[in-house]
Write a protein that holds these residues in place. Structure first.
Motif, mmCIF file in Angstrom:
data_model
loop_
_atom_site.group_PDB
_atom_site.id
_atom_site.type_symbol
_atom_site.label_atom_id
_atom_site.label_comp_id
_atom_site.label_asym_id
_atom_site.label_seq_id
_atom_site.Cartn_x
_atom_site.Cartn_y
_atom_site.Cartn_z
ATOM 1 N N HIS A 94 0.839 -1.204 0.000
ATOM 2 C CA HIS A 94 0.000 0.000 0.000
ATOM 3 C C HIS A 94 0.871 1.249 0.000
ATOM 4 N N TYR A 95 1.880 1.279 0.879
ATOM 5 C CA TYR A 95 2.737 2.456 0.953
ATOM 6 C C TYR A 95 3.551 2.645 -0.327
ATOM 7 N N ALA A 96 3.700 1.555 -1.099
ATOM 8 C CA ALA A 96 4.408 1.649 -2.379
ATOM 9 C C ALA A 96 3.454 1.937 -3.535
ATOM 10 N N GLY A 97 2.158 2.070 -3.224
ATOM 11 C CA GLY A 97 1.186 2.436 -4.251
ATOM 12 C C GLY A 97 0.351 1.309 -4.809
ATOM 13 N N ASP A 98 0.493 0.090 -4.279
ATOM 14 C CA ASP A 98 -0.266 -1.068 -4.757
ATOM 15 C C ASP A 98 -1.263 -1.482 -3.678
ATOM 16 N N ASP A 99 -2.556 -1.284 -3.924
ATOM 17 C CA ASP A 99 -3.578 -1.569 -2.920
ATOM 18 C C ASP A 99 -4.339 -2.874 -3.188
ATOM 19 N N THR A 100 -3.792 -3.742 -4.028
ATOM 20 C CA THR A 100 -4.485 -4.987 -4.364
ATOM 21 C C THR A 100 -4.809 -5.811 -3.125
ATOM 22 N N ASP A 101 -3.800 -6.085 -2.309
ATOM 23 C CA ASP A 101 -4.027 -6.888 -1.109
ATOM 24 C C ASP A 101 -4.719 -6.091 -0.016
ATOM 25 N N LEU A 102 -4.490 -4.782 0.015
ATOM 26 C CA LEU A 102 -5.142 -3.969 1.039
ATOM 27 C C LEU A 102 -6.653 -4.003 0.863
ATOM 28 N N ARG A 103 -7.124 -4.025 -0.377
ATOM 29 C CA ARG A 103 -8.565 -4.098 -0.606
ATOM 30 C C ARG A 103 -9.142 -5.403 -0.074
ATOM 31 N N VAL A 104 -8.369 -6.487 -0.170
ATOM 32 C CA VAL A 104 -8.812 -7.768 0.388
ATOM 33 C C VAL A 104 -8.913 -7.666 1.903
ATOM 34 N N ALA A 105 -7.918 -7.036 2.527
ATOM 35 C CA ALA A 105 -7.923 -6.873 3.979
ATOM 36 C C ALA A 105 -9.065 -5.967 4.421
ATOM 37 N N ILE A 106 -9.324 -4.895 3.664
ATOM 38 C CA ILE A 106 -10.403 -3.981 4.016
ATOM 39 C C ILE A 106 -11.750 -4.689 3.958
ATOM 40 N N ALA A 107 -11.932 -5.577 2.980
ATOM 41 C CA ALA A 107 -13.178 -6.342 2.899
ATOM 42 C C ALA A 107 -13.378 -7.172 4.160
ATOM 43 N N ALA A 108 -12.294 -7.729 4.690
ATOM 44 C CA ALA A 108 -12.384 -8.505 5.929
ATOM 45 C C ALA A 108 -12.687 -7.599 7.120
#
Length: 304
Positions: A94-108
């Motif tokens: 996320h801090y590097a600009g890639d939110d792919t996995d962060l969106r999965v975590a946010i869904a949880a």
């Protein structure tokens, strides 16, 4: 009387006191109503390693998930095996600009509170703070708070500043502790939030099934303006995601933005640059005052 006893004498401390004195009186004084200061929370006011406090709360919730379909997917799968590497990498990406996995975590995250009343959630969070210790410091979370930053909050308040917490963390996760830990009232907490609904059958406000907003990066100045209606004159943060907020005060004739650099691994804090590389590299060009945990703080943590 020393207002900042945990800050070592030096250029950083001098920059803080000179700024506060200048805007509090004399030719550069600004009206009290314009003395707004904004602070990130994780890594700025308290420790965020080995994982952010809210994440510690969440992994305990996720580890108890009984749905087999959830147990087979992230982040539940990693949590159940005790491997938190996936979560750490999601934050770094996320801090590097890639939110792919962060969106999965946010869904949880959203799934964990769907349908829960705000009062029940606040009680659960308060219980967590009472009963659970920091993972590596082995002390209550109330003692994982950075003492110099609490002193700074009090110093600013004594000079007429209104201090706000502006975090990527969940607003309602921070509200139960903002006043007892920092002296910041809950109405001055700005953070990420799940959408809310009103339950007319029970007269409760409950969490919905979608994220309302994620308060990080460029969203931070937007949320500050939405909630405060004033441009801050002082900001403090520690990561790339704080950069827009740290730059936001620069339109004022006198302003100060502090970038906390975690460069001390010897006194209970964790030394790391991950997630702050861009902020640190551009600190000089951006006019940021870098705060060295190693060199500028005489004492790191508060004690009970």
């Amino acid at each position: 009387m020393d207002d900042l006893p945990s800050w070592r004498p030096g250029a950083t401390r001098d920059a803080i006191t000179a700024f506060v004195e200048a805007v509090s009186g004399g030719p550069d004084a600004i009206p009290v109503e314009d003395r707004v200061a904004v602070f990130d929370n994780d890594g700025t006011l308290w420790t965020e390693k080995p994982m952010p406090t809210q994440l510690h709360y969440l992994v305990r919730e996720w580890a108890a998930a009984t749905d087999p379909a959830l147990a087979a997917q992230e982040p539940y799968r990693s949590v159940r095996t005790g491997d938190y590497g996936w979560l750490g990498r999601a934050l770094e990406k996320h801090y590097a600009g890639d939110d792919t996995d962060l969106r999965v975590a946010i869904a949880a995250v959203v799934r964990s509170t769907a349908g829960v009343s705000v009062d029940d959630y606040a009680a659960s969070v308060a219980r967590f703070y009472r009963e659970v210790d920091h993972l590596t410091l082995h002390r209550p979370y109330a003692e994982a708070v950075y003492r110099p930053m609490v002193e700074l909050l009090r110093y600013l308040a004594a000079h007429g500043f209104a201090c706000y917490i502006v975090s990527g963390g969940d607003r309602d996760f921070m509200r139960p502790i903002s006043e007892p830990f920092y002296g910041v009232p809950p109405e001055r907490v700005i953070g990420s939030a799940v959408g809310l609904t009103f339950d007319e059958a029970t007269d409760d406000v409950r969490y919905g099934t979608a994220m309302d907003f994620f308060d990080d990066g460029p969203q931070k100045p937007v949320r500050i303006w939405t909630r405060v209606g004033r441009r801050p004159v002082l900001a403090a943060g520690n990561s790339n995601g704080d950069l827009p907020m740290l730059r936001y005060p620069r339109r004022h004739p006198r302003w100060l933005s502090l970038l906390i650099h975690h460069d001390d691994g010897e006194r209970g804090d964790t030394a790391y640059d991950a997630g702050a590389e861009q902020a640190l590299a551009g600190a000089g060009a951006d006019g940021l005052t870098v705060v060295s945990v190693r060199d500028d703080w005489d004492t790191v943590f508060v004690t009970s």
